[in-house]
Design a protein around this motif. Structure first.
Motif: not given
Lengths: 231, 185
Positions: A64-66, A69, A129, A132-134, A198
Protein backbone atom coordinates in the motif's frame (compact mmCIF):
# COMPACT_ATOMS: atom_id res chain seq x y z
CA UNK A 1 -39.04 -59.21 38.62
CA UNK A 2 -39.26 -58.96 34.83
CA UNK A 3 -35.93 -58.27 33.12
CA UNK A 4 -35.74 -54.96 31.26
CA UNK A 5 -35.92 -55.61 27.48
CA UNK A 6 -33.49 -52.75 26.85
CA UNK A 7 -30.99 -54.29 29.27
CA UNK A 8 -31.51 -57.64 27.59
CA UNK A 9 -30.87 -56.08 24.21
CA UNK A 10 -27.74 -54.38 25.54
CA UNK A 11 -26.50 -57.69 26.97
CA UNK A 12 -26.78 -59.42 23.60
CA UNK A 13 -23.40 -60.29 22.11
CA UNK A 14 -22.68 -58.45 18.85
CA UNK A 15 -23.74 -60.37 15.72
CA UNK A 16 -21.21 -62.22 13.60
CA UNK A 17 -20.13 -59.88 10.81
CA UNK A 18 -20.09 -61.05 7.19
CA UNK A 19 -16.79 -62.07 5.61
CA UNK A 20 -14.76 -59.38 3.86
CA UNK A 21 -16.04 -58.24 0.49
CA UNK A 22 -14.19 -59.51 -2.56
CA UNK A 23 -13.30 -55.96 -3.57
CA UNK A 24 -11.61 -55.38 -0.22
CA UNK A 25 -9.89 -58.77 -0.29
CA UNK A 26 -8.48 -57.86 -3.70
CA UNK A 27 -7.19 -54.52 -2.40
CA UNK A 28 -5.64 -56.25 0.62
CA UNK A 29 -3.85 -58.61 -1.76
CA UNK A 30 -1.74 -55.72 -3.00
CA UNK A 31 -1.55 -53.79 0.26
CA UNK A 32 1.17 -51.15 0.20
CA UNK A 33 2.44 -49.13 3.16
CA UNK A 34 1.05 -45.60 3.38
CA UNK A 35 2.40 -42.50 5.09
CA UNK A 36 -0.06 -41.70 7.85
CA UNK A 37 -1.25 -38.20 8.67
CA UNK A 38 1.05 -36.05 10.82
CA UNK A 39 -1.13 -33.10 11.77
CA UNK A 40 1.51 -30.76 13.22
CA UNK A 41 3.81 -31.27 10.25
CA UNK A 42 0.87 -30.63 7.93
CA UNK A 43 0.03 -27.43 9.80
CA UNK A 44 3.61 -26.18 9.52
CA UNK A 45 3.63 -27.02 5.80
CA UNK A 46 0.28 -25.34 5.24
CA UNK A 47 1.31 -22.17 7.09
CA UNK A 48 4.73 -21.97 5.42
CA UNK A 49 3.49 -22.60 1.88
CA UNK A 50 0.49 -20.31 2.29
CA UNK A 51 2.63 -17.48 3.68
CA UNK A 52 5.09 -17.89 0.82
CA UNK A 53 2.21 -17.80 -1.66
CA UNK A 54 0.67 -14.78 0.10
CA UNK A 55 4.02 -12.99 -0.08
CA UNK A 56 4.13 -13.78 -3.79
CA UNK A 57 0.63 -12.36 -4.28
CA UNK A 58 1.63 -9.23 -2.36
CA UNK A 59 4.75 -8.86 -4.50
CA UNK A 60 2.55 -8.93 -7.61
CA UNK A 61 -0.15 -6.55 -6.38
CA UNK A 62 2.38 -4.28 -4.50
CA UNK A 63 2.28 -2.90 -0.95
CA UNK A 64 0.00 0.00 0.00
CA UNK A 65 1.20 3.51 -0.83
CA UNK A 66 0.08 4.97 2.52
CA UNK A 67 1.97 2.39 4.64
CA UNK A 68 4.49 4.97 5.90
CA UNK A 69 1.78 7.39 6.97
CA UNK A 70 -0.08 5.02 9.28
CA UNK A 71 0.83 4.30 12.88
CA UNK A 72 3.37 1.48 12.97
CA UNK A 73 1.55 0.04 15.98
CA UNK A 74 -1.67 -0.22 13.98
CA UNK A 75 0.04 -1.75 10.94
CA UNK A 76 1.85 -4.36 13.08
CA UNK A 77 -1.12 -5.00 15.41
CA UNK A 78 -3.61 -5.48 12.60
CA UNK A 79 -1.09 -7.63 10.72
CA UNK A 80 -0.68 -9.86 13.77
CA UNK A 81 -4.46 -10.03 14.15
CA UNK A 82 -4.90 -11.23 10.56
CA UNK A 83 -2.04 -13.70 11.06
CA UNK A 84 -3.67 -15.17 14.16
CA UNK A 85 -6.96 -15.30 12.29
CA UNK A 86 -5.13 -17.41 9.72
CA UNK A 87 -3.18 -19.75 12.03
CA UNK A 88 -5.74 -20.50 14.79
CA UNK A 89 -8.63 -21.75 12.60
CA UNK A 90 -6.17 -23.74 10.45
CA UNK A 91 -4.69 -25.30 13.59
CA UNK A 92 -8.12 -26.32 14.86
CA UNK A 93 -9.11 -27.64 11.44
CA UNK A 94 -6.00 -29.78 11.02
CA UNK A 95 -4.78 -30.87 14.44
CA UNK A 96 -6.97 -33.24 16.48
CA UNK A 97 -6.74 -33.53 20.24
CA UNK A 98 -4.17 -36.06 21.45
CA UNK A 99 -5.30 -39.65 20.90
CA UNK A 100 -7.93 -38.76 18.30
CA UNK A 101 -8.00 -39.14 14.51
CA UNK A 102 -10.69 -36.58 13.76
CA UNK A 103 -10.10 -32.83 14.10
CA UNK A 104 -12.05 -30.79 16.66
CA UNK A 105 -14.93 -29.58 14.52
CA UNK A 106 -16.75 -27.80 17.37
CA UNK A 107 -13.76 -25.61 18.22
CA UNK A 108 -13.07 -25.15 14.52
CA UNK A 109 -16.68 -24.01 14.05
CA UNK A 110 -16.36 -21.48 16.87
CA UNK A 111 -13.05 -20.24 15.43
CA UNK A 112 -14.60 -19.84 11.96
CA UNK A 113 -17.59 -17.86 13.24
CA UNK A 114 -15.57 -15.68 15.63
CA UNK A 115 -12.92 -14.93 12.98
CA UNK A 116 -15.52 -14.01 10.38
CA UNK A 117 -17.50 -11.72 12.67
CA UNK A 118 -14.46 -10.19 14.36
CA UNK A 119 -12.75 -9.05 11.17
CA UNK A 120 -15.91 -7.49 9.76
CA UNK A 121 -16.55 -5.61 13.02
CA UNK A 122 -12.90 -4.57 13.44
CA UNK A 123 -12.79 -3.38 9.83
CA UNK A 124 -15.94 -1.32 10.37
CA UNK A 125 -14.65 0.11 13.65
CA UNK A 126 -10.92 0.72 13.10
CA UNK A 127 -9.64 2.21 9.87
CA UNK A 128 -6.91 4.83 10.29
CA UNK A 129 -5.90 6.79 7.19
CA UNK A 130 -3.14 9.07 5.91
CA UNK A 131 -2.90 11.71 3.15
CA UNK A 132 -2.25 9.01 0.52
CA UNK A 133 -5.14 6.84 1.63
CA UNK A 134 -8.20 6.64 -0.59
CA UNK A 135 -11.85 6.91 0.43
CA UNK A 136 -14.37 5.33 -1.89
CA UNK A 137 -17.50 6.16 -0.01
CA UNK A 138 -20.63 4.08 -0.30
CA UNK A 139 -21.32 5.14 -3.91
CA UNK A 140 -18.14 3.40 -5.14
CA UNK A 141 -18.51 0.43 -2.86
CA UNK A 142 -18.83 -1.91 -5.84
CA UNK A 143 -15.17 -1.18 -6.73
CA UNK A 144 -14.24 -3.36 -3.77
CA UNK A 145 -14.64 -6.48 -5.89
CA UNK A 146 -10.93 -6.36 -6.83
CA UNK A 147 -9.98 -6.70 -3.17
CA UNK A 148 -12.45 -9.56 -2.81
CA UNK A 149 -10.85 -11.32 -5.77
CA UNK A 150 -7.30 -10.82 -4.43
CA UNK A 151 -8.37 -12.05 -0.99
CA UNK A 152 -10.10 -15.14 -2.34
CA UNK A 153 -7.18 -15.93 -4.65
CA UNK A 154 -4.89 -15.82 -1.60
CA UNK A 155 -7.27 -18.03 0.40
CA UNK A 156 -7.19 -20.68 -2.30
CA UNK A 157 -3.82 -22.22 -1.37
CA UNK A 158 -4.52 -22.92 2.34
CA UNK A 159 -7.96 -24.28 1.47
CA UNK A 160 -6.62 -26.62 -1.22
CA UNK A 161 -3.71 -27.79 0.95
CA UNK A 162 -6.02 -28.35 3.92
CA UNK A 163 -8.40 -30.36 1.74
CA UNK A 164 -5.56 -32.57 0.55
CA UNK A 165 -4.28 -33.10 4.09
CA UNK A 166 -7.72 -33.92 5.51
CA UNK A 167 -8.79 -36.41 2.86
CA UNK A 168 -10.59 -39.25 4.62
CA UNK A 169 -10.27 -37.70 8.08
CA UNK A 170 -13.64 -35.97 8.14
CA UNK A 171 -16.53 -38.42 8.37
CA UNK A 172 -18.32 -35.95 10.65
CA UNK A 173 -18.18 -32.17 11.12
CA UNK A 174 -16.68 -31.74 7.65
CA UNK A 175 -18.55 -28.52 6.84
CA UNK A 176 -17.38 -26.78 9.99
CA UNK A 177 -13.80 -27.93 9.54
CA UNK A 178 -13.99 -26.68 5.96
CA UNK A 179 -15.42 -23.37 7.14
CA UNK A 180 -12.51 -22.99 9.55
CA UNK A 181 -10.04 -23.68 6.75
CA UNK A 182 -11.87 -21.11 4.62
CA UNK A 183 -11.88 -18.56 7.43
CA UNK A 184 -8.16 -19.15 7.98
CA UNK A 185 -7.47 -18.77 4.27
CA UNK A 186 -9.71 -15.69 4.15
CA UNK A 187 -7.73 -14.17 7.02
CA UNK A 188 -4.51 -14.71 5.08
CA UNK A 189 -6.27 -12.97 2.19
CA UNK A 190 -7.18 -10.19 4.62
CA UNK A 191 -3.55 -9.91 5.70
CA UNK A 192 -2.47 -9.48 2.08
CA UNK A 193 -5.20 -6.86 1.58
CA UNK A 194 -4.18 -5.10 4.80
CA UNK A 195 -0.65 -4.73 3.38
CA UNK A 196 -1.83 -3.87 -0.14
CA UNK A 197 -4.99 -1.81 -0.09
CA UNK A 198 -4.91 1.91 0.74
CA UNK A 199 -8.69 2.33 0.75
CA UNK A 200 -9.60 3.12 4.33
CA UNK A 201 -13.30 3.81 4.57
CA UNK A 202 -15.12 1.54 7.03
CA UNK A 203 -17.51 -0.07 4.55
CA UNK A 204 -14.57 -1.22 2.45
CA UNK A 205 -12.31 -2.44 5.26
CA UNK A 206 -15.21 -4.04 7.13
CA UNK A 207 -17.39 -5.52 4.42
CA UNK A 208 -14.80 -6.25 1.74
CA UNK A 209 -11.59 -7.06 3.65
CA UNK A 210 -13.51 -8.69 6.50
CA UNK A 211 -16.03 -10.05 4.01
CA UNK A 212 -13.26 -12.10 2.37
CA UNK A 213 -13.20 -14.25 5.53
CA UNK A 214 -16.94 -14.87 5.35
CA UNK A 215 -17.01 -15.59 1.62
CA UNK A 216 -13.98 -17.90 1.81
CA UNK A 217 -15.50 -19.78 4.77
CA UNK A 218 -18.81 -20.22 2.94
CA UNK A 219 -17.17 -21.34 -0.30
CA UNK A 220 -14.94 -23.80 1.55
CA UNK A 221 -17.89 -25.17 3.54
CA UNK A 222 -19.74 -25.74 0.28
CA UNK A 223 -16.91 -27.39 -1.64
CA UNK A 224 -14.32 -28.97 0.67
CA UNK A 225 -16.41 -31.77 2.28
CA UNK A 226 -17.05 -33.49 -1.03
CA UNK A 227 -13.42 -33.07 -2.12
CA UNK A 228 -12.09 -34.44 1.19
CA UNK A 229 -14.48 -37.39 1.21
CA UNK A 230 -13.25 -40.88 0.38
CA UNK A 231 -15.68 -43.11 -1.51
CA UNK B 1 -3.99 -49.88 12.81
CA UNK B 2 -0.39 -48.68 12.57
CA UNK B 3 0.81 -52.12 11.40
CA UNK B 4 -1.99 -52.19 8.85
CA UNK B 5 -0.91 -48.77 7.57
CA UNK B 6 2.62 -50.17 7.30
CA UNK B 7 1.32 -52.74 4.80
CA UNK B 8 0.58 -55.71 7.08
CA UNK B 9 -2.64 -57.30 5.73
CA UNK B 10 -2.93 -59.64 8.73
CA UNK B 11 -3.16 -56.55 10.97
CA UNK B 12 -6.19 -55.46 8.98
CA UNK B 13 -7.82 -58.86 9.59
CA UNK B 14 -7.11 -58.51 13.31
CA UNK B 15 -8.66 -55.04 13.26
CA UNK B 16 -11.69 -56.39 11.40
CA UNK B 17 -12.11 -59.27 13.86
CA UNK B 18 -11.88 -56.87 16.79
CA UNK B 19 -14.09 -54.04 15.56
CA UNK B 20 -16.41 -55.42 12.86
CA UNK B 21 -18.78 -57.23 15.29
CA UNK B 22 -19.38 -53.99 17.22
CA UNK B 23 -19.77 -51.91 14.06
CA UNK B 24 -22.03 -54.56 12.56
CA UNK B 25 -24.19 -54.61 15.70
CA UNK B 26 -24.47 -50.83 15.49
CA UNK B 27 -25.37 -50.94 11.79
CA UNK B 28 -27.91 -53.76 12.21
CA UNK B 29 -29.67 -51.80 14.94
CA UNK B 30 -29.57 -48.61 12.86
CA UNK B 31 -30.59 -50.11 9.51
CA UNK B 32 -32.80 -52.93 10.95
CA UNK B 33 -32.07 -55.04 7.93
CA UNK B 34 -29.24 -57.54 7.81
CA UNK B 35 -28.63 -57.32 4.08
CA UNK B 36 -28.40 -53.54 4.28
CA UNK B 37 -26.17 -53.73 7.37
CA UNK B 38 -23.90 -56.21 5.53
CA UNK B 39 -23.59 -53.77 2.67
CA UNK B 40 -22.99 -50.79 4.99
CA UNK B 41 -20.30 -52.69 6.91
CA UNK B 42 -18.48 -53.54 3.68
CA UNK B 43 -18.75 -49.94 2.50
CA UNK B 44 -17.45 -48.74 5.87
CA UNK B 45 -14.36 -50.94 5.77
CA UNK B 46 -13.72 -50.13 2.13
CA UNK B 47 -13.75 -46.43 3.07
CA UNK B 48 -11.49 -47.10 6.04
CA UNK B 49 -9.09 -48.92 3.75
CA UNK B 50 -9.06 -46.11 1.21
CA UNK B 51 -8.73 -43.45 3.91
CA UNK B 52 -6.13 -45.25 6.02
CA UNK B 53 -3.54 -42.56 5.30
CA UNK B 54 -5.74 -40.20 7.36
CA UNK B 55 -5.00 -42.24 10.48
CA UNK B 56 -2.85 -40.48 13.09
CA UNK B 57 -0.36 -42.86 14.71
CA UNK B 58 -0.98 -43.49 18.37
CA UNK B 59 -4.63 -42.41 18.15
CA UNK B 60 -7.61 -44.61 19.03
CA UNK B 61 -9.12 -45.55 15.64
CA UNK B 62 -12.46 -46.80 17.03
CA UNK B 63 -14.37 -43.46 17.21
CA UNK B 64 -13.16 -42.69 13.68
CA UNK B 65 -14.34 -46.10 12.45
CA UNK B 66 -17.73 -45.59 14.11
CA UNK B 67 -17.96 -42.11 12.59
CA UNK B 68 -17.28 -43.56 9.13
CA UNK B 69 -20.00 -46.17 9.76
CA UNK B 70 -22.34 -43.38 10.94
CA UNK B 71 -21.61 -41.32 7.79
CA UNK B 72 -22.09 -44.36 5.57
CA UNK B 73 -25.45 -45.11 7.19
CA UNK B 74 -26.62 -41.48 6.89
CA UNK B 75 -25.58 -41.30 3.23
CA UNK B 76 -27.36 -44.55 2.46
CA UNK B 77 -30.48 -43.51 4.38
CA UNK B 78 -30.62 -40.24 2.48
CA UNK B 79 -30.02 -41.99 -0.81
CA UNK B 80 -32.57 -44.73 -0.53
CA UNK B 81 -34.89 -43.61 2.29
CA UNK B 82 -34.85 -47.13 3.61
CA UNK B 83 -33.29 -46.53 7.00
CA UNK B 84 -36.42 -47.69 8.75
CA UNK B 85 -37.57 -50.94 7.25
CA UNK B 86 -40.71 -52.75 8.18
CA UNK B 87 -39.91 -55.27 10.90
CA UNK B 88 -40.79 -58.91 10.44
CA UNK B 89 -39.42 -59.66 7.01
CA UNK B 90 -37.40 -62.58 8.31
CA UNK B 91 -33.82 -61.45 8.08
CA UNK B 92 -33.88 -58.39 10.30
CA UNK B 93 -32.68 -59.95 13.55
CA UNK B 94 -29.16 -61.18 13.97
CA UNK B 95 -29.62 -64.76 15.16
CA UNK B 96 -25.96 -65.65 15.49
CA UNK B 97 -23.99 -63.60 17.98
CA UNK B 98 -20.26 -63.20 18.08
CA UNK B 99 -17.78 -62.20 20.71
CA UNK B 100 -15.42 -59.29 20.07
CA UNK B 101 -13.02 -61.68 18.39
CA UNK B 102 -15.64 -62.25 15.71
CA UNK B 103 -16.49 -65.81 16.83
CA UNK B 104 -19.96 -66.98 17.87
CA UNK B 105 -20.02 -67.84 21.56
CA UNK B 106 -20.28 -71.52 22.45
CA UNK B 107 -22.98 -70.91 25.03
CA UNK B 108 -24.65 -68.07 26.88
CA UNK B 109 -25.19 -68.18 30.64
CA UNK B 110 -28.74 -66.87 30.63
CA UNK B 111 -30.44 -66.82 27.24
CA UNK B 112 -32.57 -63.71 26.80
CA UNK B 113 -36.22 -64.03 25.88
CA UNK B 114 -36.10 -63.69 22.05
CA UNK B 115 -39.57 -62.15 22.00
CA UNK B 116 -38.58 -59.43 24.44
CA UNK B 117 -35.41 -58.74 22.49
CA UNK B 118 -37.40 -58.61 19.26
CA UNK B 119 -39.91 -56.26 20.88
CA UNK B 120 -37.08 -54.01 22.02
CA UNK B 121 -35.64 -53.99 18.50
CA UNK B 122 -39.08 -53.27 17.03
CA UNK B 123 -39.53 -50.37 19.43
CA UNK B 124 -36.03 -49.12 18.64
CA UNK B 125 -36.87 -49.14 14.94
CA UNK B 126 -39.79 -46.80 15.58
CA UNK B 127 -37.57 -44.07 16.99
CA UNK B 128 -36.33 -41.23 14.76
CA UNK B 129 -32.85 -42.06 13.40
CA UNK B 130 -31.03 -39.51 15.57
CA UNK B 131 -32.67 -40.75 18.78
CA UNK B 132 -32.19 -44.36 17.71
CA UNK B 133 -28.51 -43.75 17.18
CA UNK B 134 -28.18 -42.01 20.54
CA UNK B 135 -29.84 -44.95 22.32
CA UNK B 136 -27.79 -47.53 20.39
CA UNK B 137 -24.50 -45.81 21.14
CA UNK B 138 -25.06 -44.81 24.76
CA UNK B 139 -27.41 -47.47 26.14
CA UNK B 140 -26.64 -50.50 24.02
CA UNK B 141 -23.01 -50.06 22.94
CA UNK B 142 -21.96 -48.55 26.26
CA UNK B 143 -20.30 -45.44 24.82
CA UNK B 144 -20.06 -42.31 26.92
CA UNK B 145 -22.16 -39.34 25.83
CA UNK B 146 -18.97 -37.54 24.74
CA UNK B 147 -17.85 -40.51 22.61
CA UNK B 148 -21.31 -40.84 21.08
CA UNK B 149 -21.36 -37.12 20.28
CA UNK B 150 -17.96 -37.39 18.60
CA UNK B 151 -19.13 -40.33 16.49
CA UNK B 152 -22.40 -38.67 15.45
CA UNK B 153 -20.79 -35.28 14.84
CA UNK B 154 -22.96 -33.43 17.32
CA UNK B 155 -22.53 -31.66 20.64
CA UNK B 156 -22.51 -33.41 24.00
CA UNK B 157 -25.63 -31.50 25.03
CA UNK B 158 -27.54 -32.48 21.90
CA UNK B 159 -26.50 -36.10 22.29
CA UNK B 160 -27.62 -36.10 25.92
CA UNK B 161 -31.05 -34.77 24.91
CA UNK B 162 -31.40 -37.28 22.06
CA UNK B 163 -30.40 -40.20 24.27
CA UNK B 164 -32.78 -39.14 27.03
CA UNK B 165 -35.71 -38.57 24.68
CA UNK B 166 -34.99 -41.77 22.78
CA UNK B 167 -34.76 -43.80 25.95
CA UNK B 168 -38.01 -42.34 27.28
CA UNK B 169 -39.78 -43.00 23.97
CA UNK B 170 -38.42 -46.53 23.91
CA UNK B 171 -39.67 -47.25 27.42
CA UNK B 172 -43.07 -45.84 26.49
CA UNK B 173 -43.27 -48.04 23.40
CA UNK B 174 -42.21 -51.10 25.39
CA UNK B 175 -44.76 -50.41 28.13
CA UNK B 176 -47.46 -50.33 25.50
CA UNK B 177 -46.61 -53.70 23.95
CA UNK B 178 -48.31 -57.05 24.70
CA UNK B 179 -46.38 -59.29 27.13
CA UNK B 180 -44.32 -62.10 25.61
CA UNK B 181 -45.29 -65.76 26.09
CA UNK B 182 -42.43 -66.24 28.55
CA UNK B 183 -43.59 -63.20 30.56
CA UNK B 184 -47.26 -64.33 30.42
CA UNK B 185 -46.37 -67.86 31.48
Amino acid sequence: MKPDPIDELAAQSPPAPPPLARELEAELGSLAPVATRRPMRQLVMLVALSLAYGAGVLAVVTTRRDAGELSIGWVVGAGLGWLLGFVIPCHLALVPRAGSVMPRWRLAAIAAVVTAIAFVLLGLAIHPSGPSSEHYGAEHFVRGHTCLEIGLATALVPIVLGTMFLRGALPVGARWIAAALGAGGGSLGGLVLHLHCHVTDPLHTGLVHGGVVIVAALLAAAMVPRAADVR
Amino acid sequence: MARYCDGDASAFRELYAAVAPRLYGYLVKMARHRALADDLLQQTFLKVHRARAAYVRGADPVPWLYAIAHRTFIDEARKSQRAIVKVGDGDDLPEISADLGGQPPASRDEPADPERVRAALDALAQLPAAQREAVVLTKLDGKSVAEAAEIAGTTVGAMKVRAHRGYEALRKLLRGRAPSRQEAG
